[in-house]
Design an enzyme around this catalytic site. Structure first.
Site, PDB file in Angstrom:
ATOM      1  N   ASN A  55      46.897 -59.508 -10.040  1.00  0.00           N
ATOM      2  CA  ASN A  55      47.186 -59.395 -11.470  1.00  0.00           C
ATOM      3  C   ASN A  55      46.382 -60.481 -12.175  1.00  0.00           C
ATOM      4  O   ASN A  55      46.733 -61.652 -12.109  1.00  0.00           O
ATOM      5  CB  ASN A  55      48.694 -59.583 -11.707  1.00  0.00           C
ATOM      6  CG  ASN A  55      49.048 -59.594 -13.183  1.00  0.00           C
ATOM      7  OD1 ASN A  55      48.202 -59.329 -14.036  1.00  0.00           O
ATOM      8  ND2 ASN A  55      50.305 -59.908 -13.482  1.00  0.00           N
ATOM      9  N   LYS A  75      46.000 -61.001 -15.233  1.00  0.00           N
ATOM     10  CA  LYS A  75      46.611 -61.439 -16.498  1.00  0.00           C
ATOM     11  C   LYS A  75      45.527 -61.532 -17.585  1.00  0.00           C
ATOM     12  O   LYS A  75      44.584 -60.749 -17.573  1.00  0.00           O
ATOM     13  CB  LYS A  75      47.381 -62.746 -16.292  1.00  0.00           C
ATOM     14  CG  LYS A  75      48.398 -62.616 -15.143  1.00  0.00           C
ATOM     15  CD  LYS A  75      49.381 -63.745 -15.043  1.00  0.00           C
ATOM     16  CE  LYS A  75      50.314 -63.503 -13.856  1.00  0.00           C
ATOM     17  NZ  LYS A  75      51.355 -64.514 -13.741  1.00  0.00           N
ATOM     18  N   HIS A  83      56.818 -56.523 -15.761  1.00  0.00           N
ATOM     19  CA  HIS A  83      56.458 -57.906 -15.416  1.00  0.00           C
ATOM     20  C   HIS A  83      57.263 -58.870 -16.292  1.00  0.00           C
ATOM     21  O   HIS A  83      57.476 -58.623 -17.479  1.00  0.00           O
ATOM     22  CB  HIS A  83      54.955 -58.133 -15.608  1.00  0.00           C
ATOM     23  CG  HIS A  83      54.494 -59.400 -14.972  1.00  0.00           C
ATOM     24  ND1 HIS A  83      54.725 -60.643 -15.540  1.00  0.00           N
ATOM     25  CD2 HIS A  83      53.861 -59.638 -13.794  1.00  0.00           C
ATOM     26  CE1 HIS A  83      54.234 -61.572 -14.736  1.00  0.00           C
ATOM     27  NE2 HIS A  83      53.702 -60.994 -13.668  1.00  0.00           N
ATOM     28  N   GLU A 120      56.505 -61.578 -17.677  1.00  0.00           N
ATOM     29  CA  GLU A 120      55.830 -62.066 -18.889  1.00  0.00           C
ATOM     30  C   GLU A 120      55.944 -61.043 -20.016  1.00  0.00           C
ATOM     31  O   GLU A 120      56.065 -61.410 -21.183  1.00  0.00           O
ATOM     32  CB  GLU A 120      54.368 -62.410 -18.559  1.00  0.00           C
ATOM     33  CG  GLU A 120      54.296 -63.698 -17.747  1.00  0.00           C
ATOM     34  CD  GLU A 120      53.121 -63.803 -16.796  1.00  0.00           C
ATOM     35  OE1 GLU A 120      52.129 -63.058 -16.949  1.00  0.00           O
ATOM     36  OE2 GLU A 120      53.203 -64.638 -15.874  1.00  0.00           O
ATOM     37  N   GLU A 158      59.329 -60.707  -8.051  1.00  0.00           N
ATOM     38  CA  GLU A 158      58.674 -61.932  -8.524  1.00  0.00           C
ATOM     39  C   GLU A 158      59.713 -62.844  -9.173  1.00  0.00           C
ATOM     40  O   GLU A 158      60.025 -62.690 -10.361  1.00  0.00           O
ATOM     41  CB  GLU A 158      57.603 -61.586  -9.565  1.00  0.00           C
ATOM     42  CG  GLU A 158      56.503 -60.689  -9.034  1.00  0.00           C
ATOM     43  CD  GLU A 158      55.239 -60.781  -9.886  1.00  0.00           C
ATOM     44  OE1 GLU A 158      54.202 -61.141  -9.319  1.00  0.00           O
ATOM     45  OE2 GLU A 158      55.291 -60.525 -11.094  1.00  0.00           O
ATOM     46  N   GLY A 183      53.384 -68.977 -11.238  1.00  0.00           N
ATOM     47  CA  GLY A 183      52.483 -69.955 -11.843  1.00  0.00           C
ATOM     48  C   GLY A 183      52.977 -71.393 -11.767  1.00  0.00           C
ATOM     49  O   GLY A 183      52.463 -72.265 -12.452  1.00  0.00           O
ATOM     50  N   SER A 198      53.370 -67.605  -6.972  1.00  0.00           N
ATOM     51  CA  SER A 198      52.635 -68.669  -6.282  1.00  0.00           C
ATOM     52  C   SER A 198      52.307 -68.321  -4.830  1.00  0.00           C
ATOM     53  O   SER A 198      52.244 -69.203  -3.972  1.00  0.00           O
ATOM     54  CB  SER A 198      53.392 -69.995  -6.367  1.00  0.00           C
ATOM     55  OG  SER A 198      53.525 -70.387  -7.716  1.00  0.00           O
ATOM     56  N   GLY A 248      47.332 -66.297  -9.987  1.00  0.00           N
ATOM     57  CA  GLY A 248      46.255 -67.293  -9.953  1.00  0.00           C
ATOM     58  C   GLY A 248      45.293 -67.143  -8.785  1.00  0.00           C
ATOM     59  O   GLY A 248      44.068 -67.197  -8.967  1.00  0.00           O
TER      60      GLY A 248
HETATM   61  P1  13P Z   1      51.069 -66.486  -9.678  1.00  0.00           P
HETATM   62  O1  13P Z   1      50.571 -65.962  -8.346  1.00  0.00           O
HETATM   63  O2  13P Z   1      50.017 -67.134 -10.499  1.00  0.00           O
HETATM   64  O3  13P Z   1      52.307 -67.291  -9.503  1.00  0.00           O
HETATM   65  O4  13P Z   1      51.509 -65.188 -10.534  1.00  0.00           O
HETATM   66  C1  13P Z   1      52.325 -64.238  -9.952  1.00  0.00           C
HETATM   67  C2  13P Z   1      52.400 -63.066 -10.849  1.00  0.00           C
HETATM   68  O5  13P Z   1      52.985 -63.139 -11.918  1.00  0.00           O
HETATM   69  C3  13P Z   1      51.734 -61.829 -10.439  1.00  0.00           C
HETATM   70  O6  13P Z   1      52.101 -60.762 -11.239  1.00  0.00           O
END
Ligand code: 13P
Length: 249
Positions: free
Chosen positions: A10, A12, A94, A96, A166, A172, A212, A234
């Site tokens: 992802n 983002k 998600h 976010e 998640e 993150g 993460s 990330g």
């Molecule tokens: P990170 O791997 O940066 O923690 O993000 C996870 C995520 O939100 C994937 O959708």
């Protein structure tokens, strides 16, 4: 029953077009000998056409869409438009989108239904915030997310979906769920799918871990019986770490 192993990136709201093309090129050329793992990428939708041209065996999806076919929805992109431009999958639910953009369970359900109607694969995200984990009510919280927006699907429809767990406190933050925490939730999710759809369907659905997950911890997480891969933020922005994760089974 063997389930699909999946490693999904992802991206983002990161990268410029040139970086995105370079990243896809690097992933494609470094994953040619990879077998038994489906690689998915979710770039910014604006890059979809360019990415779709060079994606090779990769599965390409988008991070968001509006669950209508067309109309007066300024600034949105439709499910038919993303399909038309080469996406086969979508991320839905998600954290976010839920938190920053206030997406309701009802909107998330409408997105699930629109994707199913247009035969777009759903990667359904669920997971609890820190205060829910701290008061130990994560199980009922995540189960309710699934009931509210996913478990209305038919037997045939649910089998086209992937679930991504998640935990928000791990996204993150560099703080990953422990192997025990991941396995506990993943096996609970599988038991709820069993409750609604039976064991055979439950055993056929891939459940990914996100939060993460990186090149150093993926191997350990992927040893869990009910972790079928990862949804990576990330660490998916560099081909080397993304491919290392994909080779961690
Ligand atoms: P990170 O791997 O940066 O923690 O993000 C996870 C995520 O939100 C994937 O959708």
């Amino acid at each position: 029953m063997t389930r699909k192993k999946i490693v999904a990136g992802n991206w983002k709201m990161n990268l410029q077009l040139n970086d995105a093309i370079q990243l896809i090129d690097d992933i494609v050329s470094n994953s040619k000998d990879l077998s038994g793992v489906e690689l998915m990428v979710f770039p910014p939708a604006l890059f979809l056409l360019e990415i779709a041209k060079i994606k090779n065996e990769l599965t390409v999806g988008v991070q968001n869409f509006y669950p209508k076919e067309s109309g007066a929805f300024t600034g949105e992109i439709s499910i038919t438009q993303i399909k038309n431009c080469g996406a086969s999958h979508v991320l839905i639910g998600h954290s976010e989108r839920r938190e920053i953009f206030h997406e309701s369970e009802e909107l998330i359900k409408q997105k699930v239904d629109a994707a199913i109607l247009h035969e777009i694969g759903v990667v359904f995200c669920c997971g609890e915030p820190l205060h829910i984990r701290e008061n130990e009510s994560q199980s009922s919280y995540v189960k309710q997310q699934l009931i509210d927006s996913l478990f209305h699907l038919s037997d045939a429809e649910i089998q086209t979906c992937v679930i991504a767990y998640e935990p928000i406190w791990a996204i993150g933050t560099g703080r990953t769920a422990t192997v025990d925490q991941a396995e506990e939730m993943h096996s609970a999710i599988r038991s709820w799918i069993t409750e609604f759809y039976g064991i055979e369907i439950a055993n056929s659905i891939s459940i990914l871990y996100g939060g993460s997950c990186n090149a150093s911890n993926a191997k350990e997480l992927f040893t869990c019986q009910n972790v079928d891969g990862g949804l990576i933020g990330g660490a998916s922005l560099q081909a080397e770490s993304f491919i290392t994760i994909a080779r961690s089974f």
